[in-house]
Design a protein around this motif. Sequence first.
Motif, short mmCIF file in Angstrom:
data_model
loop_
_atom_site.label_atom_id
_atom_site.label_comp_id
_atom_site.label_asym_id
_atom_site.label_seq_id
_atom_site.Cartn_x
_atom_site.Cartn_y
_atom_site.Cartn_z
N LEU A 29 0.82 -1.22 0.00
CA LEU A 29 0.00 0.00 0.00
C LEU A 29 0.85 1.27 0.00
O LEU A 29 0.50 2.26 -0.64
CB LEU A 29 -0.88 -0.01 1.25
CG LEU A 29 -1.65 1.26 1.55
CD1 LEU A 29 -3.03 1.17 0.91
CD2 LEU A 29 -1.80 1.47 3.04
N CYS A 30 1.97 1.26 0.72
CA CYS A 30 2.74 2.48 0.92
C CYS A 30 3.32 2.98 -0.40
O CYS A 30 4.12 2.30 -1.05
CB CYS A 30 3.86 2.24 1.93
SG CYS A 30 4.87 3.73 2.15
N ALA A 31 2.91 4.17 -0.78
CA ALA A 31 3.35 4.74 -2.06
C ALA A 31 4.76 5.32 -1.96
O ALA A 31 5.31 5.78 -2.96
CB ALA A 31 2.38 5.85 -2.48
N LEU A 64 11.71 7.71 4.69
CA LEU A 64 10.85 7.79 3.50
C LEU A 64 9.39 8.03 3.85
O LEU A 64 8.59 8.43 3.01
CB LEU A 64 10.97 6.49 2.69
CG LEU A 64 12.36 6.19 2.09
CD1 LEU A 64 12.36 4.83 1.41
CD2 LEU A 64 12.76 7.27 1.10
N CYS A 65 9.05 7.78 5.10
CA CYS A 65 7.65 7.91 5.53
C CYS A 65 7.23 9.38 5.61
O CYS A 65 7.93 10.20 6.19
CB CYS A 65 7.50 7.25 6.89
SG CYS A 65 5.89 7.52 7.67
N ILE A 66 6.08 9.70 5.03
CA ILE A 66 5.58 11.08 5.14
C ILE A 66 4.46 11.19 6.20
O ILE A 66 3.87 12.24 6.38
CB ILE A 66 5.04 11.60 3.79
CG1 ILE A 66 3.86 10.74 3.31
CG2 ILE A 66 6.14 11.65 2.72
CD1 ILE A 66 2.83 11.54 2.55
N GLY A 67 4.20 10.07 6.86
CA GLY A 67 3.23 10.10 7.96
C GLY A 67 1.78 10.23 7.51
O GLY A 67 0.97 10.76 8.24
N CYS A 68 1.48 9.71 6.32
CA CYS A 68 0.10 9.83 5.82
C CYS A 68 -0.88 9.01 6.67
O CYS A 68 -2.08 9.29 6.69
CB CYS A 68 0.02 9.40 4.36
SG CYS A 68 0.28 7.64 4.13
N GLY A 69 -0.39 7.99 7.35
CA GLY A 69 -1.22 7.20 8.27
C GLY A 69 -2.03 6.11 7.59
O GLY A 69 -2.79 5.41 8.25
N LYS A 70 -1.87 5.94 6.26
CA LYS A 70 -2.71 4.94 5.56
C LYS A 70 -2.43 3.54 6.08
O LYS A 70 -3.35 2.74 6.26
CB LYS A 70 -2.44 5.01 4.06
CG LYS A 70 -3.12 6.19 3.40
CD LYS A 70 -2.94 6.16 1.91
CE LYS A 70 -3.55 7.41 1.31
NZ LYS A 70 -3.09 7.68 -0.04
N CYS A 71 -1.17 3.21 6.29
CA CYS A 71 -0.83 1.85 6.74
C CYS A 71 -1.45 1.57 8.11
O CYS A 71 -1.91 0.46 8.38
CB CYS A 71 0.67 1.65 6.78
SG CYS A 71 1.53 2.85 7.80
N GLU A 72 -1.47 2.59 8.95
CA GLU A 72 -2.01 2.44 10.32
C GLU A 72 -3.49 2.07 10.25
O GLU A 72 -3.96 1.19 10.95
CB GLU A 72 -1.81 3.77 11.06
CG GLU A 72 -2.22 3.74 12.51
CD GLU A 72 -1.98 5.10 13.17
OE1 GLU A 72 -2.07 6.13 12.47
OE2 GLU A 72 -1.72 5.13 14.37
N SER A 94 1.52 1.79 14.35
CA SER A 94 1.06 3.12 14.76
C SER A 94 2.07 4.16 14.31
O SER A 94 3.28 3.95 14.40
CB SER A 94 0.79 3.20 16.26
OG SER A 94 1.78 2.52 16.98
N ILE A 95 1.54 5.25 13.81
CA ILE A 95 2.37 6.38 13.39
C ILE A 95 2.36 7.38 14.54
O ILE A 95 1.28 7.79 14.99
CB ILE A 95 1.81 7.06 12.12
CG1 ILE A 95 1.65 6.03 10.99
CG2 ILE A 95 2.70 8.21 11.67
CD1 ILE A 95 2.91 5.36 10.54
N VAL A 96 3.53 7.72 15.04
CA VAL A 96 3.56 8.66 16.17
C VAL A 96 4.03 10.03 15.69
O VAL A 96 5.04 10.14 15.01
CB VAL A 96 4.43 8.14 17.34
CG1 VAL A 96 3.74 7.03 18.08
CG2 VAL A 96 5.80 7.68 16.89
#
Length: 303
Positions: A63-65, A86-94, A103-105
């Motif tokens: 899923l992670c683009a 690389l993570c932009i914290g979009c929260g989709k995976c969470e 969890s995205i903190v």
Amino acid sequence: MKGRILNIQKFSIHDGPGIRTTLFMKGCPLECRWCHNPESIGYERDIMIDIEKCSSCGSCARLCAYDALKMVEVPEGKVLVKDKNLCIGCGKCEVYCINEAISIVGRDMEVEDVIGELLKDRLFYEESGGGVTISGGEPLVQADFTAKILKKLKEEGIHTAVDTCGQVPFENFEKVMEYTDLFLYDLKIGDERKHLEYTGASNKRIIGNLKRLSEAGAEITARMIMVDGVNTEDEDIEKAIGILVETDISKINILPYHNISNHKYRKLGKSYNEEGMTVPSGKRMEEIKEMLEEKGYEVAIGG
Ligand code: SF4
Ligand code: SF4
């Protein structure tokens, strides 16, 4: 204006008087070996993965683009590996993980949205003599945002406290002093060499800021975390007293270290080095309390 928030915790009874809501900010200039909120240290967003819940289905990685998640082959099968850069914290995976293993903190919130959340518990503050505490991380790393929150709370007549490690320029204190009823000021280790070893920084600025803040007339409660093997010997307490006598501080909270945060380090992919650090006994905590009380301080264990 936006600030980077770790969490808003309601019904806190250990972060100042009464029932409080504690706003935890992201980012801290220290990296204490015993930190029980390791997810608060970095300013950037972090990805926490609970490997006990993860079934290695690989959905989140597909899923992670941004290619921030990858399934990697290991002898036992596959494991999920993150690249937080690389993570932009979009929260989709969470949201997507049905096992709630991610969890995205860290999230960015507007001042008005944070205030709206904090005001929801006004009734509890009023009935208990409580209020709002801003903690971290280190709230004065984001001093402009913190000042705006505090100012609005004071306009609403709410008691405010700032829980600080003190390792920021004094100008950051000046930005918030006018709107802060109480500073909870961490005094971790009196010895400079040991402070550097266990927190990653000298204590010179922290001690200097504490004295200046006291001279400026701020209400301060000193908070001393007690870690056996690090700062609980008589000479450690005497060093701390040597610092405190140069201030107007009369209240001290001594907080026993606990080592219950290993799981958070695991989720962050960090190792927890507890070598040489143990939980002080109740008896030793009482002895330290007595040592400080003999010098005229009002001391509470915990708080
Ligand atoms: S974190 Fe969730 S979605 Fe990602 S591999 Fe593990 S179980 Fe699957
Ligand atoms: S939060 Fe977004 S960018 Fe970060 S790992 Fe999850 S899906 Fe990828």
